[in-house]
Write an enzyme that holds these catalytic residues in place. Structure first.
Site, short mmCIF file in Angstrom:
data_model
loop_
_atom_site.label_atom_id
_atom_site.label_comp_id
_atom_site.label_asym_id
_atom_site.label_seq_id
_atom_site.Cartn_x
_atom_site.Cartn_y
_atom_site.Cartn_z
N SER A 138 -11.78 21.53 66.93
CA SER A 138 -11.05 21.31 65.67
C SER A 138 -10.56 19.88 65.68
CB SER A 138 -9.84 22.26 65.63
OG SER A 138 -8.92 21.88 64.63
N TYR A 151 -2.33 26.34 69.31
CA TYR A 151 -3.66 26.01 68.77
C TYR A 151 -4.08 24.61 69.20
CZ TYR A 151 -7.37 25.82 65.20
OH TYR A 151 -8.58 25.72 64.54
P1 NAD Z 1 -12.28 33.17 60.56
O1 NAD Z 1 -10.97 33.87 60.66
O2 NAD Z 1 -13.05 33.19 59.29
O3 NAD Z 1 -13.26 33.65 61.70
C1 NAD Z 1 -12.85 33.92 62.99
C2 NAD Z 1 -13.87 34.81 63.64
O4 NAD Z 1 -13.42 35.11 64.95
C3 NAD Z 1 -14.06 36.14 62.91
O5 NAD Z 1 -15.41 36.54 63.03
C4 NAD Z 1 -13.16 37.06 63.71
O6 NAD Z 1 -13.54 38.45 63.61
C5 NAD Z 1 -13.37 36.51 65.10
N1 NAD Z 1 -12.33 36.87 66.05
C6 NAD Z 1 -11.00 36.72 65.96
N2 NAD Z 1 -10.39 37.20 67.06
C7 NAD Z 1 -11.38 37.66 67.86
C8 NAD Z 1 -11.40 38.29 69.14
N3 NAD Z 1 -10.28 38.54 69.81
N4 NAD Z 1 -12.59 38.63 69.65
C9 NAD Z 1 -13.75 38.40 68.97
N5 NAD Z 1 -13.78 37.82 67.77
C10 NAD Z 1 -12.61 37.46 67.22
O7 NAD Z 1 -11.94 31.67 61.01
P2 NAD Z 1 -12.75 30.31 60.96
O8 NAD Z 1 -11.92 29.37 60.17
O9 NAD Z 1 -14.17 30.52 60.60
O10 NAD Z 1 -12.62 29.87 62.48
C11 NAD Z 1 -13.71 29.82 63.38
C12 NAD Z 1 -13.43 28.76 64.43
O11 NAD Z 1 -13.35 27.48 63.80
C13 NAD Z 1 -12.10 28.95 65.16
O12 NAD Z 1 -12.27 28.61 66.52
C14 NAD Z 1 -11.20 27.95 64.47
O13 NAD Z 1 -10.17 27.53 65.33
C15 NAD Z 1 -12.17 26.84 64.19
N6 NAD Z 1 -11.75 25.91 63.15
C16 NAD Z 1 -11.49 26.34 61.89
C17 NAD Z 1 -11.11 25.42 60.93
C18 NAD Z 1 -10.83 25.79 59.51
O14 NAD Z 1 -10.34 24.93 58.75
N7 NAD Z 1 -11.13 26.98 59.07
C19 NAD Z 1 -10.98 24.06 61.27
C20 NAD Z 1 -11.24 23.68 62.57
C21 NAD Z 1 -11.64 24.60 63.51
#
Ligand code: NAD
Length: 256
Positions: A138, A151
Protein backbone atom coordinates in the site's frame (compact mmCIF):
# COMPACT_ATOMS: atom_id res chain seq x y z
CA UNK A 1 1.38 -15.71 -21.62
CA UNK A 2 0.53 -17.60 -18.42
CA UNK A 3 -1.07 -20.70 -19.93
CA UNK A 4 -0.18 -23.77 -17.87
CA UNK A 5 0.79 -21.67 -14.83
CA UNK A 6 -1.16 -21.48 -11.58
CA UNK A 7 -1.79 -18.29 -9.65
CA UNK A 8 -2.84 -18.25 -6.01
CA UNK A 9 -4.36 -14.92 -5.03
CA UNK A 10 -5.21 -14.56 -1.35
CA UNK A 11 -8.27 -12.49 -0.50
CA UNK A 12 -9.57 -12.70 -4.05
CA UNK A 13 -13.33 -12.78 -3.56
CA UNK A 14 -13.58 -8.99 -4.00
CA UNK A 15 -11.73 -5.78 -4.73
CA UNK A 16 -8.08 -5.77 -5.74
CA UNK A 17 -7.54 -9.51 -5.30
CA UNK A 18 -10.39 -10.31 -7.68
CA UNK A 19 -9.09 -7.72 -10.16
CA UNK A 20 -5.63 -9.30 -10.10
CA UNK A 21 -7.07 -12.82 -10.37
CA UNK A 22 -9.06 -11.77 -13.45
CA UNK A 23 -6.02 -10.08 -15.01
CA UNK A 24 -3.91 -13.22 -14.59
CA UNK A 25 -6.74 -15.47 -15.81
CA UNK A 26 -7.07 -13.34 -18.97
CA UNK A 27 -3.46 -14.37 -19.68
CA UNK A 28 -4.44 -18.03 -19.34
CA UNK A 29 -3.36 -18.73 -15.74
CA UNK A 30 -5.37 -21.20 -13.71
CA UNK A 31 -6.41 -19.52 -10.48
CA UNK A 32 -6.81 -20.61 -6.88
CA UNK A 33 -9.10 -18.16 -5.11
CA UNK A 34 -9.32 -17.47 -1.38
CA UNK A 35 -11.37 -15.17 0.82
CA UNK A 36 -14.85 -14.78 2.29
CA UNK A 37 -18.15 -13.37 1.05
CA UNK A 38 -19.36 -13.94 -2.51
CA UNK A 39 -17.21 -16.96 -3.36
CA UNK A 40 -19.52 -18.27 -6.11
CA UNK A 41 -19.62 -14.88 -7.85
CA UNK A 42 -15.82 -14.62 -7.88
CA UNK A 43 -15.44 -18.21 -9.10
CA UNK A 44 -17.94 -17.63 -11.92
CA UNK A 45 -16.17 -14.45 -13.10
CA UNK A 46 -12.80 -16.24 -13.31
CA UNK A 47 -14.24 -19.45 -14.80
CA UNK A 48 -15.90 -17.39 -17.56
CA UNK A 49 -12.38 -16.71 -18.87
CA UNK A 50 -11.95 -20.42 -19.65
CA UNK A 51 -9.32 -21.28 -17.05
CA UNK A 52 -9.41 -23.81 -14.21
CA UNK A 53 -10.58 -22.27 -10.92
CA UNK A 54 -10.06 -23.58 -7.40
CA UNK A 55 -11.04 -22.14 -4.07
CA UNK A 56 -9.82 -22.58 -0.51
CA UNK A 57 -11.47 -20.83 2.44
CA UNK A 58 -8.32 -20.51 4.58
CA UNK A 59 -8.50 -17.83 7.23
CA UNK A 60 -5.24 -16.03 6.48
CA UNK A 61 -4.77 -15.16 10.14
CA UNK A 62 -4.21 -18.88 10.86
CA UNK A 63 -0.90 -20.52 9.91
CA UNK A 64 -2.44 -24.02 9.98
CA UNK A 65 -5.15 -22.93 7.50
CA UNK A 66 -2.46 -21.43 5.27
CA UNK A 67 -0.48 -24.69 5.30
CA UNK A 68 -3.66 -26.51 4.25
CA UNK A 69 -4.28 -23.96 1.47
CA UNK A 70 -0.77 -24.47 0.08
CA UNK A 71 -1.06 -28.27 0.29
CA UNK A 72 -4.36 -28.15 -1.53
CA UNK A 73 -2.87 -25.93 -4.29
CA UNK A 74 -0.14 -28.55 -4.67
CA UNK A 75 -2.70 -31.40 -4.89
CA UNK A 76 -5.13 -29.65 -7.24
CA UNK A 77 -2.75 -27.67 -9.44
CA UNK A 78 0.73 -29.13 -8.93
CA UNK A 79 1.93 -26.07 -7.00
CA UNK A 80 1.85 -22.29 -7.19
CA UNK A 81 3.75 -20.41 -9.91
CA UNK A 82 2.39 -16.93 -9.21
CA UNK A 83 1.72 -16.07 -5.58
CA UNK A 84 -0.19 -12.86 -4.94
CA UNK A 85 -0.32 -11.95 -1.27
CA UNK A 86 -3.31 -9.67 -1.18
CA UNK A 87 -5.60 -10.52 1.74
CA UNK A 88 -5.82 -7.54 4.05
CA UNK A 89 -7.96 -5.72 6.55
CA UNK A 90 -8.02 -2.24 8.07
CA UNK A 91 -9.01 -0.73 11.40
CA UNK A 92 -8.93 2.98 12.15
CA UNK A 93 -8.27 4.19 15.73
CA UNK A 94 -5.73 6.16 17.74
CA UNK A 95 -2.95 3.99 19.13
CA UNK A 96 -4.07 4.40 22.74
CA UNK A 97 -7.57 3.19 21.81
CA UNK A 98 -6.47 0.51 19.34
CA UNK A 99 -8.14 -2.82 20.21
CA UNK A 100 -5.38 -5.36 20.91
CA UNK A 101 -7.19 -8.09 18.98
CA UNK A 102 -7.47 -5.79 15.93
CA UNK A 103 -3.71 -5.12 16.06
CA UNK A 104 -3.01 -8.86 16.19
CA UNK A 105 -5.45 -9.62 13.35
CA UNK A 106 -4.02 -6.89 11.08
CA UNK A 107 -0.43 -8.04 11.60
CA UNK A 108 -1.45 -11.69 11.09
CA UNK A 109 -3.53 -11.16 7.93
CA UNK A 110 -1.67 -8.28 6.25
CA UNK A 111 1.91 -9.32 7.10
CA UNK A 112 2.46 -12.77 8.63
CA UNK A 113 0.24 -14.52 6.07
CA UNK A 114 2.65 -13.38 3.32
CA UNK A 115 5.52 -15.00 5.23
CA UNK A 116 3.63 -18.28 5.55
CA UNK A 117 2.50 -18.52 1.91
CA UNK A 118 5.90 -17.44 0.63
CA UNK A 119 7.92 -19.83 2.77
CA UNK A 120 5.73 -22.68 1.54
CA UNK A 121 5.68 -21.60 -2.14
CA UNK A 122 9.40 -20.89 -2.66
CA UNK A 123 10.65 -24.53 -2.64
CA UNK A 124 8.31 -25.45 -5.54
CA UNK A 125 9.32 -22.30 -7.44
CA UNK A 126 13.01 -23.10 -6.90
CA UNK A 127 12.44 -26.62 -8.27
CA UNK A 128 10.97 -25.12 -11.48
CA UNK A 129 13.41 -22.18 -11.44
CA UNK A 130 10.47 -19.90 -12.19
CA UNK A 131 8.12 -18.02 -9.93
CA UNK A 132 6.52 -14.70 -9.19
CA UNK A 133 5.68 -13.38 -5.74
CA UNK A 134 3.63 -10.18 -5.86
CA UNK A 135 2.82 -8.58 -2.54
CA UNK A 136 -0.03 -6.09 -2.45
CA UNK A 137 1.33 -3.58 0.05
CA UNK A 138 0.00 0.00 0.00
CA UNK A 139 1.08 3.62 -0.13
CA UNK A 140 0.93 3.04 3.62
CA UNK A 141 3.98 0.81 3.13
CA UNK A 142 5.86 4.01 2.23
CA UNK A 143 4.22 6.81 4.21
CA UNK A 144 1.93 6.92 7.24
CA UNK A 145 -1.48 8.30 8.11
CA UNK A 146 -2.70 8.97 11.64
CA UNK A 147 -5.12 6.45 13.19
CA UNK A 148 -3.72 3.58 11.13
CA UNK A 149 -0.75 2.38 13.20
CA UNK A 150 -1.34 -1.35 12.73
CA UNK A 151 -2.04 -1.08 9.00
CA UNK A 152 0.96 1.20 8.39
CA UNK A 153 3.22 -1.10 10.44
CA UNK A 154 1.96 -4.18 8.57
CA UNK A 155 2.44 -2.60 5.14
CA UNK A 156 5.93 -1.24 5.95
CA UNK A 157 6.63 -4.81 7.08
CA UNK A 158 5.44 -6.21 3.76
CA UNK A 159 7.76 -3.79 1.92
CA UNK A 160 10.76 -4.94 3.97
CA UNK A 161 9.81 -8.58 3.60
CA UNK A 162 9.55 -8.14 -0.18
CA UNK A 163 13.08 -6.71 -0.42
CA UNK A 164 14.60 -9.44 1.78
CA UNK A 165 13.06 -12.33 -0.18
CA UNK A 166 13.92 -10.63 -3.50
CA UNK A 167 17.58 -10.73 -2.42
CA UNK A 168 17.36 -14.38 -1.34
CA UNK A 169 16.06 -15.33 -4.80
CA UNK A 170 18.04 -12.81 -6.88
CA UNK A 171 20.04 -15.39 -8.86
CA UNK A 172 17.00 -17.55 -9.63
CA UNK A 173 14.03 -17.36 -11.98
CA UNK A 174 11.88 -16.23 -9.07
CA UNK A 175 11.12 -12.52 -8.71
CA UNK A 176 9.58 -10.89 -5.65
CA UNK A 177 8.01 -7.44 -5.84
CA UNK A 178 5.42 -5.28 -4.12
CA UNK A 179 2.65 -3.12 -5.54
CA UNK A 180 1.67 -0.09 -3.47
CA UNK A 181 -1.82 1.11 -4.42
CA UNK A 182 -3.23 4.43 -3.32
CA UNK A 183 -7.01 4.70 -2.85
CA UNK A 184 -8.94 2.00 -4.73
CA UNK A 185 -12.73 2.05 -4.37
CA UNK A 186 -13.27 -1.39 -2.79
CA UNK A 187 -15.36 -2.50 0.21
CA UNK A 188 -12.31 -1.81 2.45
CA UNK A 189 -12.28 1.87 1.40
CA UNK A 190 -16.06 2.25 1.05
CA UNK A 191 -16.31 1.53 4.79
CA UNK A 192 -13.88 4.38 5.53
CA UNK A 193 -15.90 6.73 3.27
CA UNK A 194 -19.19 5.74 4.95
CA UNK A 195 -17.65 6.17 8.43
CA UNK A 196 -16.32 9.60 7.45
CA UNK A 197 -19.72 10.69 6.08
CA UNK A 198 -21.42 9.56 9.31
CA UNK A 199 -18.76 11.13 11.56
CA UNK A 200 -18.79 14.50 9.79
CA UNK A 201 -22.52 14.51 8.95
CA UNK A 202 -21.83 15.00 5.22
CA UNK A 203 -23.14 13.19 2.11
CA UNK A 204 -21.23 10.07 1.03
CA UNK A 205 -20.16 11.61 -2.32
CA UNK A 206 -18.67 14.62 -0.47
CA UNK A 207 -16.82 12.24 1.90
CA UNK A 208 -15.46 10.41 -1.17
CA UNK A 209 -14.21 13.62 -2.83
CA UNK A 210 -12.66 14.82 0.45
CA UNK A 211 -10.85 11.49 0.89
CA UNK A 212 -9.25 11.79 -2.56
CA UNK A 213 -8.44 15.49 -2.16
CA UNK A 214 -6.63 14.83 1.11
CA UNK A 215 -4.11 12.29 -0.28
CA UNK A 216 -4.37 11.44 -3.98
CA UNK A 217 -3.34 14.28 -6.36
CA UNK A 218 -4.93 12.64 -9.43
CA UNK A 219 -8.33 12.91 -7.66
CA UNK A 220 -9.15 9.57 -9.28
CA UNK A 221 -9.39 6.16 -7.71
CA UNK A 222 -6.90 3.53 -8.86
CA UNK A 223 -8.81 0.54 -10.28
CA UNK A 224 -8.42 -3.20 -9.61
CA UNK A 225 -8.06 -3.64 -13.40
CA UNK A 226 -5.02 -1.32 -13.49
CA UNK A 227 -3.41 -3.29 -10.66
CA UNK A 228 -4.21 -6.56 -12.46
CA UNK A 229 -2.41 -5.31 -15.56
CA UNK A 230 0.66 -4.36 -13.50
CA UNK A 231 0.66 -7.88 -12.01
CA UNK A 232 0.54 -9.27 -15.57
CA UNK A 233 3.56 -7.15 -16.49
CA UNK A 234 5.46 -8.39 -13.41
CA UNK A 235 4.81 -11.95 -14.64
CA UNK A 236 6.16 -11.21 -18.13
CA UNK A 237 9.71 -11.92 -19.35
CA UNK A 238 10.22 -8.14 -19.63
CA UNK A 239 10.10 -8.08 -15.82
CA UNK A 240 12.69 -10.85 -15.29
CA UNK A 241 14.99 -8.34 -13.63
CA UNK A 242 12.42 -6.34 -11.77
CA UNK A 243 13.40 -7.54 -8.29
CA UNK A 244 12.57 -6.06 -4.92
CA UNK A 245 10.68 -3.22 -6.60
CA UNK A 246 8.19 -1.33 -4.49
CA UNK A 247 5.90 -0.02 -7.21
CA UNK A 248 3.48 2.80 -6.39
CA UNK A 249 0.20 3.06 -8.28
CA UNK A 250 -1.18 5.91 -6.23
CA UNK A 251 -2.15 8.86 -8.40
CA UNK A 252 0.88 10.74 -7.06
CA UNK A 253 0.17 10.26 -3.32
CA UNK A 254 3.72 9.31 -2.30
CA UNK A 255 5.31 11.96 -4.54
CA UNK A 256 4.17 14.74 -2.21
P1 NAD B 1 -11.51 -5.98 0.11
O1 NAD B 1 -12.11 -5.84 1.46
O2 NAD B 1 -12.33 -5.71 -1.11
O3 NAD B 1 -10.86 -7.41 -0.08
C1 NAD B 1 -10.17 -8.07 0.92
C2 NAD B 1 -10.15 -9.53 0.59
O4 NAD B 1 -9.47 -10.20 1.65
C3 NAD B 1 -11.55 -10.15 0.49
O5 NAD B 1 -11.52 -11.16 -0.48
C4 NAD B 1 -11.73 -10.74 1.88
O6 NAD B 1 -12.68 -11.82 1.91
C5 NAD B 1 -10.32 -11.21 2.16
N1 NAD B 1 -10.03 -11.43 3.57
C6 NAD B 1 -10.19 -10.60 4.61
N2 NAD B 1 -9.81 -11.19 5.75
C7 NAD B 1 -9.39 -12.44 5.41
C8 NAD B 1 -8.89 -13.55 6.13
N3 NAD B 1 -8.74 -13.51 7.46
N4 NAD B 1 -8.57 -14.66 5.45
C9 NAD B 1 -8.74 -14.73 4.10
N5 NAD B 1 -9.21 -13.72 3.37
C10 NAD B 1 -9.54 -12.59 4.02
O7 NAD B 1 -10.22 -5.03 0.16
P2 NAD B 1 -9.22 -4.49 -0.94
O8 NAD B 1 -9.28 -3.01 -0.86
O9 NAD B 1 -9.41 -5.16 -2.25
O10 NAD B 1 -7.85 -4.93 -0.28
C11 NAD B 1 -6.99 -5.92 -0.82
C12 NAD B 1 -5.57 -5.61 -0.42
O11 NAD B 1 -5.18 -4.37 -1.01
C13 NAD B 1 -5.36 -5.45 1.08
O12 NAD B 1 -4.13 -6.03 1.45
C14 NAD B 1 -5.32 -3.95 1.25
O13 NAD B 1 -4.58 -3.60 2.38
C15 NAD B 1 -4.63 -3.54 -0.02
N6 NAD B 1 -4.83 -2.15 -0.39
C16 NAD B 1 -6.07 -1.64 -0.60
C17 NAD B 1 -6.19 -0.31 -0.97
C18 NAD B 1 -7.51 0.33 -1.26
O14 NAD B 1 -7.56 1.56 -1.43
N7 NAD B 1 -8.59 -0.40 -1.37
C19 NAD B 1 -5.05 0.50 -1.10
C20 NAD B 1 -3.81 -0.06 -0.86
C21 NAD B 1 -3.70 -1.39 -0.52
Amino acid sequence: MLKGKTALVTGSTSGIGLGVALGLARQGANVMLNGFGDVDGAKAQVAALGVKVGYHGADMSKPADIADLMASAEREFGGVDVLVNNAGIQHVAAVEDFPVEKWDAIIAINLSSAFHTTRLAIPGMRAKNWGRVINIASTHGLVASAQKSAYVASKHGVVGFTKAVALETATTGITVNAICPGWVLTPLVQKQIDDRAAREGIPVDKAQTDLLREKQPSLQFVTPEQLGELAVFLCSPAANNVRGAIWNVDGGWAAQ
